[in-house]
Design a protein around this motif. Structure first.
Motif, PDB file in Angstrom:
ATOM      1  N   GLY A  13       0.803  -1.232   0.000  1.00  0.00           N
ATOM      2  CA  GLY A  13       0.000   0.000   0.000  1.00  0.00           C
ATOM      3  C   GLY A  13       0.825   1.265   0.000  1.00  0.00           C
ATOM      4  N   CYS A  14       1.963   1.227  -0.651  1.00  0.00           N
ATOM      5  CA  CYS A  14       2.837   2.407  -0.740  1.00  0.00           C
ATOM      6  C   CYS A  14       2.189   3.513  -1.563  1.00  0.00           C
ATOM      7  CB  CYS A  14       4.154   1.988  -1.380  1.00  0.00           C
ATOM      8  SG  CYS A  14       5.202   3.373  -1.799  1.00  0.00           S
ATOM      9  N   LYS A  15       2.309   4.771  -1.061  1.00  0.00           N
ATOM     10  CA  LYS A  15       1.743   5.919  -1.779  1.00  0.00           C
ATOM     11  C   LYS A  15       2.835   6.774  -2.428  1.00  0.00           C
ATOM     12  CE  LYS A  15      -2.601   5.687   0.159  1.00  0.00           C
ATOM     13  NZ  LYS A  15      -2.902   4.266   0.120  1.00  0.00           N
ATOM     14  N   ILE A  16       4.024   6.253  -2.499  1.00  0.00           N
ATOM     15  CA  ILE A  16       5.158   6.935  -3.153  1.00  0.00           C
ATOM     16  C   ILE A  16       5.378   8.349  -2.590  1.00  0.00           C
ATOM     17  CG2 ILE A  16       6.298   7.298  -5.372  1.00  0.00           C
ATOM     18  CD1 ILE A  16       5.214   4.630  -5.366  1.00  0.00           C
ATOM     19  N   CYS A  17       5.298   8.489  -1.294  1.00  0.00           N
ATOM     20  CA  CYS A  17       5.515   9.819  -0.726  1.00  0.00           C
ATOM     21  C   CYS A  17       6.999  10.158  -0.651  1.00  0.00           C
ATOM     22  CB  CYS A  17       4.882   9.915   0.652  1.00  0.00           C
ATOM     23  SG  CYS A  17       5.730   8.918   1.891  1.00  0.00           S
ATOM     24  N   LYS A  31      12.451   3.811  -5.679  1.00  0.00           N
ATOM     25  CA  LYS A  31      11.124   3.855  -6.299  1.00  0.00           C
ATOM     26  C   LYS A  31      11.202   3.151  -7.653  1.00  0.00           C
ATOM     27  CE  LYS A  31      10.075   8.257  -4.226  1.00  0.00           C
ATOM     28  NZ  LYS A  31      11.059   9.319  -4.415  1.00  0.00           N
ATOM     29  N   GLU A  32      10.279   2.257  -7.892  1.00  0.00           N
ATOM     30  CA  GLU A  32      10.310   1.496  -9.143  1.00  0.00           C
ATOM     31  C   GLU A  32       8.892   1.066  -9.496  1.00  0.00           C
ATOM     32  OE1 GLU A  32      13.746  -1.277  -9.517  1.00  0.00           O
ATOM     33  OE2 GLU A  32      12.187  -2.654 -10.186  1.00  0.00           O
ATOM     34  N   CYS A  46      17.249  -1.581  10.051  1.00  0.00           N
ATOM     35  CA  CYS A  46      17.339  -0.549  11.095  1.00  0.00           C
ATOM     36  C   CYS A  46      15.963  -0.065  11.523  1.00  0.00           C
ATOM     37  CB  CYS A  46      18.164   0.625  10.588  1.00  0.00           C
ATOM     38  SG  CYS A  46      17.315   1.605   9.334  1.00  0.00           S
ATOM     39  N   MET A  47      14.939  -0.318  10.715  1.00  0.00           N
ATOM     40  CA  MET A  47      13.544   0.028  11.013  1.00  0.00           C
ATOM     41  C   MET A  47      13.219   1.511  10.848  1.00  0.00           C
ATOM     42  SD  MET A  47      12.068  -2.778  11.612  1.00  0.00           S
ATOM     43  CE  MET A  47      12.983  -4.267  11.377  1.00  0.00           C
ATOM     44  N   ALA A  48      14.153   2.296  10.366  1.00  0.00           N
ATOM     45  CA  ALA A  48      13.879   3.726  10.174  1.00  0.00           C
ATOM     46  C   ALA A  48      12.725   3.924   9.193  1.00  0.00           C
ATOM     47  CB  ALA A  48      15.131   4.439   9.669  1.00  0.00           C
ATOM     48  N   CYS A  49      12.681   3.150   8.139  1.00  0.00           N
ATOM     49  CA  CYS A  49      11.624   3.309   7.131  1.00  0.00           C
ATOM     50  C   CYS A  49      10.274   2.882   7.691  1.00  0.00           C
ATOM     51  CB  CYS A  49      11.969   2.523   5.872  1.00  0.00           C
ATOM     52  SG  CYS A  49      12.151   0.747   6.132  1.00  0.00           S
ATOM     53  N   ASN A  55       1.894   5.803   5.956  1.00  0.00           N
ATOM     54  CA  ASN A  55       0.821   4.898   5.521  1.00  0.00           C
ATOM     55  C   ASN A  55       0.971   3.489   6.064  1.00  0.00           C
ATOM     56  OD1 ASN A  55      -0.486   6.846   3.710  1.00  0.00           O
ATOM     57  ND2 ASN A  55       1.485   6.782   2.700  1.00  0.00           N
ATOM     58  N   LYS A  56       1.943   3.281   6.918  1.00  0.00           N
ATOM     59  CA  LYS A  56       2.226   1.948   7.463  1.00  0.00           C
ATOM     60  C   LYS A  56       2.358   0.910   6.346  1.00  0.00           C
ATOM     61  CE  LYS A  56       0.645   2.773  12.110  1.00  0.00           C
ATOM     62  NZ  LYS A  56       1.518   3.913  12.236  1.00  0.00           N
ATOM     63  N   ALA A  57       3.001   1.341   5.275  1.00  0.00           N
ATOM     64  CA  ALA A  57       3.139   0.468   4.109  1.00  0.00           C
ATOM     65  C   ALA A  57       4.343  -0.459   4.210  1.00  0.00           C
ATOM     66  CB  ALA A  57       3.255   1.324   2.848  1.00  0.00           C
TER      67      ALA A  57
END
Ligand code: SF4
Ligand code: SF4
Length: 62
Positions: A13-17, A31-32, A46-49, A55-57
Protein backbone atom coordinates in the motif's frame (compact mmCIF):
# COMPACT_ATOMS: atom_id res chain seq x y z
CA UNK A 1 28.32 -8.72 10.18
CA UNK A 2 25.75 -10.47 12.34
CA UNK A 3 22.23 -9.09 12.24
CA UNK A 4 20.13 -9.11 15.40
CA UNK A 5 16.99 -9.37 13.31
CA UNK A 6 16.66 -11.90 10.56
CA UNK A 7 13.28 -11.09 9.09
CA UNK A 8 12.56 -8.83 6.15
CA UNK A 9 10.41 -5.89 5.24
CA UNK A 10 7.50 -6.03 2.83
CA UNK A 11 5.85 -3.10 1.06
CA UNK A 12 2.05 -3.02 1.05
CA UNK A 13 0.00 0.00 0.00
CA UNK A 14 2.84 2.41 -0.74
CA UNK A 15 1.74 5.92 -1.78
CA UNK A 16 5.16 6.94 -3.15
CA UNK A 17 5.51 9.82 -0.73
CA UNK A 18 9.29 9.38 -0.72
CA UNK A 19 9.74 9.69 3.04
CA UNK A 20 11.28 6.26 3.51
CA UNK A 21 14.06 6.57 0.97
CA UNK A 22 15.09 9.84 2.62
CA UNK A 23 15.74 8.09 5.93
CA UNK A 24 17.27 4.82 4.75
CA UNK A 25 20.94 4.91 5.78
CA UNK A 26 22.05 2.39 3.18
CA UNK A 27 20.10 3.45 0.08
CA UNK A 28 18.18 0.18 0.10
CA UNK A 29 14.88 1.75 -0.92
CA UNK A 30 14.27 2.69 -4.55
CA UNK A 31 11.12 3.85 -6.30
CA UNK A 32 10.31 1.50 -9.14
CA UNK A 33 7.15 0.91 -11.19
CA UNK A 34 4.93 3.06 -8.96
CA UNK A 35 6.05 1.62 -5.66
CA UNK A 36 9.02 1.38 -3.37
CA UNK A 37 11.30 -1.60 -3.80
CA UNK A 38 13.73 -2.87 -1.17
CA UNK A 39 17.18 -4.10 -2.03
CA UNK A 40 17.54 -6.86 0.55
CA UNK A 41 21.29 -7.01 0.07
CA UNK A 42 21.55 -3.43 1.30
CA UNK A 43 18.87 -3.44 4.02
CA UNK A 44 20.32 -3.62 7.56
CA UNK A 45 16.88 -3.82 9.24
CA UNK A 46 17.34 -0.55 11.10
CA UNK A 47 13.54 0.03 11.01
CA UNK A 48 13.88 3.73 10.17
CA UNK A 49 11.62 3.31 7.13
CA UNK A 50 9.02 1.32 9.06
CA UNK A 51 8.82 4.10 11.65
CA UNK A 52 8.68 6.98 9.17
CA UNK A 53 6.10 5.65 6.70
CA UNK A 54 2.86 7.63 7.22
CA UNK A 55 0.82 4.90 5.52
CA UNK A 56 2.23 1.95 7.46
CA UNK A 57 3.14 0.47 4.11
CA UNK A 58 6.41 -1.02 5.32
CA UNK A 59 5.91 -4.06 7.49
CA UNK A 60 8.53 -6.14 9.22
CA UNK A 61 7.98 -9.89 8.84
CA UNK A 62 9.81 -12.45 10.94
S1 SF4 B 1 15.04 -1.11 7.50
FE1 SF4 B 1 16.58 0.53 7.42
S2 SF4 B 1 18.12 -0.23 5.98
FE2 SF4 B 1 16.29 -1.46 5.66
S3 SF4 B 1 15.21 -0.47 3.98
FE3 SF4 B 1 14.38 0.35 5.93
S4 SF4 B 1 15.56 2.21 6.37
FE4 SF4 B 1 16.68 1.01 4.81
S1 SF4 C 1 7.18 6.15 3.31
FE1 SF4 C 1 5.64 4.55 2.93
S2 SF4 C 1 4.17 5.44 1.49
FE2 SF4 C 1 6.01 6.73 1.50
S3 SF4 C 1 7.24 5.99 -0.21
FE3 SF4 C 1 7.89 4.88 1.61
S4 SF4 C 1 6.67 3.00 1.68
FE4 SF4 C 1 5.69 4.40 0.26
Amino acid sequence: MTKELDGYIVVLGCKICGKCDNVCPTGALQKENGMVKIDYKKCILCMACVEVCPNKALIYME
